[in-house]
Scaffold this active site. Sequence first.
Site, short mmCIF file in Angstrom:
data_model
loop_
_atom_site.label_atom_id
_atom_site.label_comp_id
_atom_site.label_asym_id
_atom_site.label_seq_id
_atom_site.Cartn_x
_atom_site.Cartn_y
_atom_site.Cartn_z
N GLY A 1 8.13 16.78 7.33
CA GLY A 1 7.74 15.62 6.48
C GLY A 1 7.49 14.17 7.04
N SER B 1 2.12 6.75 25.85
CA SER B 1 2.53 8.13 25.25
C SER B 1 1.45 8.94 25.29
CB SER B 1 3.28 7.98 24.10
OG SER B 1 2.47 7.33 22.85
N ARG C 1 0.69 -1.18 -0.09
CA ARG C 1 0.12 -0.15 0.04
C ARG C 1 0.79 1.42 0.24
NH1 ARG C 1 -1.55 1.45 6.08
NH2 ARG C 1 0.07 0.45 7.20
N ASP D 1 6.84 5.52 16.59
CA ASP D 1 7.63 4.63 16.13
C ASP D 1 9.11 4.63 16.61
OD1 ASP D 1 5.30 3.75 14.80
OD2 ASP D 1 5.70 4.33 13.01
N SER E 1 -0.58 -2.34 11.80
CA SER E 1 -2.07 -3.24 11.51
C SER E 1 -1.61 -4.66 10.73
CB SER E 1 -2.95 -2.40 10.62
OG SER E 1 -2.24 -2.15 9.43
#
Length: 321
Positions: free
Chosen positions: A294, A219, A88, A251, A137
């Site tokens: 970004g 968090s 994806r 992450d 996921s």
Amino acid sequence: MIFTLTPNPALDLGGVVAALVPNEKSYVHEETRFPGGNGINAARMIHKIGLKVVAGGFLGGGTGREVAALLKKEGIRTQFIPIAGSTRISVTVSSQKSHLQTRLSFPGPPVTQQELEKLSDWLDRIRPPAILVVGGSLPLGFSAATLKKILQRLQQKGVHLILDTPPRPLRTLLSCRPLLIKPNLVEFRELTGQSVNSVRGVLKAARALQRWAQWVCVSSVEGGALLLHQDQAWFGQIPSLSVRTTVGAGDSMVGAMSAVFSKYPPPIRDSANLGESLLRWGLAAAAATLVTPGTRLGEFKKMRFFYPKIHVRALDGKRSI
């Protein structure tokens, strides 16, 4: 050795627009393309810190080949399972003035039983001492129950598990007795079914998860993060900064904490110092990414800059504060 599993990776496509106007074309500039997915981002941060890591999961189609090429360019070792479907694409568009982001995440391709068996064979070859970070996921065709069976075999062999998955599969995977789980506050509320906001409320609700996970980190709580281990607890906060992105911050935190565990593998005698180190390095990595525009991740030199600026205080883990 640290391994990461990203069952549903993505090509992170990013850019900047002057404004998003409904029913009008928005011209995007400053295009970026990075390998994405929770586990992949954790692997990228671990690599930036300077530790050995192997990134794995499923990749397919031209998008998957691009993700693999980008990881190779960064110098990250990979062991992905090829799939028939196409990996994806996730899109993140940032406002030029406010830096607020619009994020579009697509479901990704399904996986077949044969592809699942190949992934299972790869994971079964991991031997302790090792850490496996599972992030993101699950694709269609890959149930949490199937992943649980695989992870239980690894946990029984002595492989330490760090889980950074959405709440629904995480509920199933908790019985794998992970070393660490790290939901953010929104995920934590869904996981526990409790509408808590404060450090006090999260601390109280998180104790129930300690019967499953050795370390619990939540968090985005009052501008910081809460960490629990046995009867100890710590709360950490990053200094005031100008947030340029939120993509990959969590992450990055997981990757940095995994690196600390790799340096000080369980069982740990001095858990007090380890707890502070985990939280300080994790938040330093998150801060480094938050100030990076970004969909890039923060660099290690920025982590080192933020590390001494992270404020960590010990809490009483036995009772509410």
